[in-house]
Scaffold this motif. Sequence first.
Motif, PDB file in Angstrom:
ATOM      1  N   GLU A   1      58.327  44.816  38.160  1.00 57.40           N
ATOM      2  CA  GLU A   1      58.075  45.476  39.433  1.00 57.40           C
ATOM      3  C   GLU A   1      56.971  46.517  39.301  1.00 57.40           C
ATOM      4  N   ILE A   2      56.998  47.289  38.223  1.00 54.77           N
ATOM      5  CA  ILE A   2      55.956  48.300  37.994  1.00 54.77           C
ATOM      6  C   ILE A   2      54.606  47.620  37.817  1.00 54.77           C
ATOM      7  N   THR A   3      54.582  46.543  37.020  1.00 58.79           N
ATOM      8  CA  THR A   3      53.329  45.822  36.779  1.00 58.79           C
ATOM      9  C   THR A   3      52.773  45.249  38.078  1.00 58.79           C
ATOM     10  N   GLU A   4      53.636  44.681  38.908  1.00 60.58           N
ATOM     11  CA  GLU A   4      53.177  44.137  40.185  1.00 60.58           C
ATOM     12  C   GLU A   4      52.639  45.236  41.090  1.00 60.58           C
ATOM     13  N   ALA A   5      53.289  46.396  41.110  1.00 60.58           N
ATOM     14  CA  ALA A   5      52.819  47.518  41.927  1.00 60.58           C
ATOM     15  C   ALA A   5      51.461  48.011  41.441  1.00 60.58           C
ATOM     16  N   VAL A   6      51.299  48.104  40.124  1.00 64.43           N
ATOM     17  CA  VAL A   6      50.013  48.542  39.562  1.00 64.43           C
ATOM     18  C   VAL A   6      48.932  47.513  39.886  1.00 64.43           C
TER      19      VAL A   6
ATOM     20  N   ILE B   1      44.051  45.979  42.879  1.00 65.05           N
ATOM     21  CA  ILE B   1      43.373  45.072  43.823  1.00 65.05           C
ATOM     22  C   ILE B   1      42.904  45.851  45.048  1.00 65.05           C
ATOM     23  N   GLU B   2      43.768  46.733  45.567  1.00 65.07           N
ATOM     24  CA  GLU B   2      43.384  47.541  46.730  1.00 65.07           C
ATOM     25  C   GLU B   2      42.195  48.437  46.399  1.00 65.07           C
ATOM     26  N   LYS B   3      42.210  49.072  45.242  1.00 67.12           N
ATOM     27  CA  LYS B   3      41.088  49.946  44.829  1.00 67.12           C
ATOM     28  C   LYS B   3      39.818  49.114  44.647  1.00 67.12           C
ATOM     29  N   ARG B   4      39.937  47.927  44.035  1.00 64.32           N
ATOM     30  CA  ARG B   4      38.784  47.054  43.852  1.00 64.32           C
ATOM     31  C   ARG B   4      38.183  46.676  45.201  1.00 64.32           C
ATOM     32  N   ASP B   5      39.050  46.303  46.148  1.00 60.73           N
ATOM     33  CA  ASP B   5      38.570  45.935  47.480  1.00 60.73           C
ATOM     34  C   ASP B   5      37.907  47.128  48.170  1.00 60.73           C
ATOM     35  N   TYR B   6      38.495  48.312  48.026  1.00 58.66           N
ATOM     36  CA  TYR B   6      37.907  49.514  48.615  1.00 58.66           C
ATOM     37  C   TYR B   6      36.539  49.801  47.995  1.00 58.66           C
ATOM     38  N   LEU B   7      36.447  49.709  46.664  1.00 58.06           N
ATOM     39  CA  LEU B   7      35.166  49.961  46.003  1.00 58.06           C
ATOM     40  C   LEU B   7      34.127  48.904  46.392  1.00 58.06           C
TER      41      LEU B   7
END
Length: 101
Positions: free
Chosen positions: A68-73, A78-84
């Motif tokens: 669960e932690i790995t999936e959240a990270v 992915i969200e940060k990559r998309d934002y960048l």
Amino acid sequence: ESMAASRAIAWFRRFFLYMRKAREVLPTYDKLIAVKRDIDNQVESSYEAEDKLKAAEASLRSSQTLLEITEAVHKTVIEKRDYLQATLDRIHQTVIDLTGN
């Protein structure tokens, strides 16, 4: 005297009767002791198996938590990559707009 002798004879008869019965019961007693040892060993091994099962369940819960932690990270990355990527695209577009190309 005769009474004492008959008591002594009766006592010896009872003694030998008890000895005969004890001899007959002794193999059964030995079997019961062996069965008791076997049951004790099985109970001990079932306790050990139960301990191993509890350890495996704890390990599984730990692994699920790590998943669960790995999936959240991963989701955050992915969200940060998309934002960048969106930020880089806006910067690129701004540069093109400013340079006129």
